[in-house]
Design a protein around this motif. Sequence first.
Motif, PDB file in Angstrom:
ATOM      1  N   MET A   1       0.837  -1.190   0.000  1.00 21.89           N
ATOM      2  CA  MET A   1       0.000   0.000   0.000  1.00 21.89           C
ATOM      3  C   MET A   1       0.875   1.243   0.000  1.00 21.89           C
ATOM      4  SD  MET A   1      -1.497   2.747   1.667  1.00 21.89           S
ATOM      5  CE  MET A   1      -1.254   2.589   3.421  1.00 21.89           C
ATOM      6  N   ILE A   2       0.557   2.157  -0.896  1.00 21.40           N
ATOM      7  CA  ILE A   2       1.265   3.436  -0.979  1.00 21.40           C
ATOM      8  C   ILE A   2       0.225   4.547  -0.997  1.00 21.40           C
ATOM      9  CG2 ILE A   2       2.829   4.890  -2.312  1.00 21.40           C
ATOM     10  CD1 ILE A   2       3.978   2.300  -3.524  1.00 21.40           C
ATOM     11  N   GLU A   3       0.339   5.479  -0.071  1.00 17.84           N
ATOM     12  CA  GLU A   3      -0.598   6.600   0.003  1.00 17.84           C
ATOM     13  C   GLU A   3       0.161   7.915  -0.147  1.00 17.84           C
ATOM     14  OE1 GLU A   3      -3.368   8.992   3.240  1.00 17.84           O
ATOM     15  OE2 GLU A   3      -2.474   7.067   3.785  1.00 17.84           O
ATOM     16  N   ARG A   4      -0.177   8.693  -1.156  1.00 20.26           N
ATOM     17  CA  ARG A   4       0.425  10.010  -1.345  1.00 20.26           C
ATOM     18  C   ARG A   4      -0.251  11.010  -0.413  1.00 20.26           C
ATOM     19  NH1 ARG A   4      -1.106  14.411  -4.979  1.00 20.26           N
ATOM     20  NH2 ARG A   4       0.636  15.887  -5.123  1.00 20.26           N
ATOM     21  N   ARG A   5       0.546  11.836   0.234  1.00 19.91           N
ATOM     22  CA  ARG A   5       0.030  12.886   1.107  1.00 19.91           C
ATOM     23  C   ARG A   5       0.547  14.229   0.586  1.00 19.91           C
ATOM     24  NH1 ARG A   5       0.409  10.006   7.130  1.00 19.91           N
ATOM     25  NH2 ARG A   5      -0.991   8.270   6.604  1.00 19.91           N
ATOM     26  N   GLY A 197       5.223   0.641  -6.616  1.00 18.86           N
ATOM     27  CA  GLY A 197       5.063  -0.490  -5.714  1.00 18.86           C
ATOM     28  C   GLY A 197       5.187  -1.816  -6.431  1.00 18.86           C
ATOM     29  N   ALA A 198       5.035  -2.905  -5.657  1.00 15.73           N
ATOM     30  CA  ALA A 198       5.201  -4.246  -6.217  1.00 15.73           C
ATOM     31  C   ALA A 198       4.165  -4.559  -7.291  1.00 15.73           C
ATOM     32  CB  ALA A 198       5.130  -5.280  -5.096  1.00 15.73           C
ATOM     33  N   ASP A 199       2.987  -3.937  -7.189  1.00 16.93           N
ATOM     34  CA  ASP A 199       1.935  -4.203  -8.176  1.00 16.93           C
ATOM     35  C   ASP A 199       2.070  -3.338  -9.427  1.00 16.93           C
ATOM     36  OD1 ASP A 199       1.281  -1.735  -7.162  1.00 16.93           O
ATOM     37  OD2 ASP A 199      -0.761  -2.260  -6.535  1.00 16.93           O
ATOM     38  N   GLY A 200       3.118  -2.530  -9.474  1.00 14.82           N
ATOM     39  CA  GLY A 200       3.346  -1.675 -10.628  1.00 14.82           C
ATOM     40  C   GLY A 200       2.654  -0.332 -10.554  1.00 14.82           C
ATOM     41  N   LYS A 201       1.848  -0.118  -9.520  1.00 14.05           N
ATOM     42  CA  LYS A 201       1.175   1.167  -9.370  1.00 14.05           C
ATOM     43  C   LYS A 201       2.203   2.267  -9.124  1.00 14.05           C
ATOM     44  CE  LYS A 201      -2.143   3.686  -6.475  1.00 14.05           C
ATOM     45  NZ  LYS A 201      -3.009   3.628  -5.267  1.00 14.05           N
ATOM     46  N   GLU A 218       9.430  -4.315  -1.579  1.00 14.29           N
ATOM     47  CA  GLU A 218      10.428  -3.461  -2.196  1.00 14.29           C
ATOM     48  C   GLU A 218       9.717  -2.350  -2.958  1.00 14.29           C
ATOM     49  OE1 GLU A 218      14.513  -4.752  -4.222  1.00 14.29           O
ATOM     50  OE2 GLU A 218      12.831  -5.007  -5.595  1.00 14.29           O
ATOM     51  N   ILE A 219      10.332  -1.188  -3.019  1.00 15.62           N
ATOM     52  CA  ILE A 219       9.783  -0.106  -3.822  1.00 15.62           C
ATOM     53  C   ILE A 219      10.852   0.356  -4.813  1.00 15.62           C
ATOM     54  CG2 ILE A 219       8.089   0.739  -2.160  1.00 15.62           C
ATOM     55  CD1 ILE A 219      10.128   2.865  -1.291  1.00 15.62           C
ATOM     56  N   GLU A 220      10.373   0.973  -5.881  1.00 19.11           N
ATOM     57  CA  GLU A 220      11.274   1.540  -6.888  1.00 19.11           C
ATOM     58  C   GLU A 220      11.085   3.051  -6.911  1.00 19.11           C
ATOM     59  OE1 GLU A 220      12.162  -0.296 -11.010  1.00 19.11           O
ATOM     60  OE2 GLU A 220      10.623   1.236 -11.385  1.00 19.11           O
ATOM     61  N   LEU A 221      12.192   3.775  -6.949  1.00 18.64           N
ATOM     62  CA  LEU A 221      12.164   5.231  -6.986  1.00 18.64           C
ATOM     63  C   LEU A 221      12.792   5.700  -8.299  1.00 18.64           C
ATOM     64  CD1 LEU A 221      13.463   5.952  -3.364  1.00 18.64           C
ATOM     65  CD2 LEU A 221      11.093   5.776  -4.118  1.00 18.64           C
ATOM     66  N   LYS A 222      12.026   6.476  -9.059  1.00 17.65           N
ATOM     67  CA  LYS A 222      12.506   7.022 -10.328  1.00 17.65           C
ATOM     68  C   LYS A 222      12.501   8.541 -10.232  1.00 17.65           C
ATOM     69  CE  LYS A 222      10.418   3.336 -13.180  1.00 17.65           C
ATOM     70  NZ  LYS A 222       9.477   3.081 -14.314  1.00 17.65           N
ATOM     71  N   ALA A 223      13.623   9.171 -10.552  1.00 20.34           N
ATOM     72  CA  ALA A 223      13.714  10.624 -10.486  1.00 20.34           C
ATOM     73  C   ALA A 223      13.243  11.243 -11.799  1.00 20.34           C
ATOM     74  CB  ALA A 223      15.139  11.052 -10.188  1.00 20.34           C
ATOM     75  N   SER A 224      12.168  12.022 -11.728  1.00 19.11           N
ATOM     76  CA  SER A 224      11.695  12.752 -12.903  1.00 19.11           C
ATOM     77  C   SER A 224      12.556  13.980 -13.149  1.00 19.11           C
ATOM     78  CB  SER A 224      10.235  13.181 -12.702  1.00 19.11           C
ATOM     79  OG  SER A 224       9.419  12.076 -12.388  1.00 19.11           O
ATOM     80  N   GLU A 225      13.163  14.496 -12.073  1.00 21.08           N
ATOM     81  CA  GLU A 225      14.134  15.580 -12.126  1.00 21.08           C
ATOM     82  C   GLU A 225      15.092  15.361 -10.974  1.00 21.08           C
ATOM     83  OE1 GLU A 225      11.061  18.596 -11.910  1.00 21.08           O
ATOM     84  OE2 GLU A 225      11.623  19.086  -9.858  1.00 21.08           O
TER      85      GLU A 225
END
Length: 238
Positions: A1-5, A197-201, A218-225
Amino acid sequence: MIERRPFEKLGKSNHGWLNANFHFSFAEYRNPERIHWGALRVWNNDRIAPQSGFPPHPHRDMEIVTYVIKGAITHQDHLGNQGRTEAGQIQVMSAGNGIQHAEYNMEQDETELFQIWIMPNKQGVPARWETVQFPAEARDGKLVPLASGRGHSGAIPLYADGALYAGTLKAGQTIRQKLDGKPAYLVPAKGKIELVGADGKTVTLDTRDGAAVVDEAEIELKASEDAEIVLVETDKLN
């Protein structure tokens, strides 16, 4: 579960000399759904005007980590500790059996920082304060533990079941961070990232947005900038 705040929906308080944003219930901001995340209790984004700050005040039984984003913060306490922590560095205070301290921005420009409180796994420990000059280049392209109760080599010790990581990513860089299902909370101090997240969301995080994560191996972090990221991972509370 990932919740943006989103940053714009955080609790807010502006005292003129202090412009604060609260990821969790704090001071006059009350949100029963945001009391803590695992053992993480407080994450405040404070902007402090020049030549101002927090006068002497007490704390007990809390692990308090200050991550400086811009400028510097000067600490002094009743134990005789005194020091200045600059941007990209942290200070750690174990309030333990009681400490009286003050924090001031003695600079000519605004200081911005994250004030992070983690609930301790031991009560009544001797109060202490520590800062370490971590090399910024060691965090290029990865998250590095700067404060930890998990025995990470080189990190400032915490009396807590958790760790604080920080790192910088260039635009287009991707890293992965193992969490093993533990609660984690992360904020881009600068820049913009995509959190997968693991489900690709995919969740997009702008500067100062928070992300509450749990039950992810595990999570993946991609830098847009170009981005500077701070992450706290703790155990779940019983």
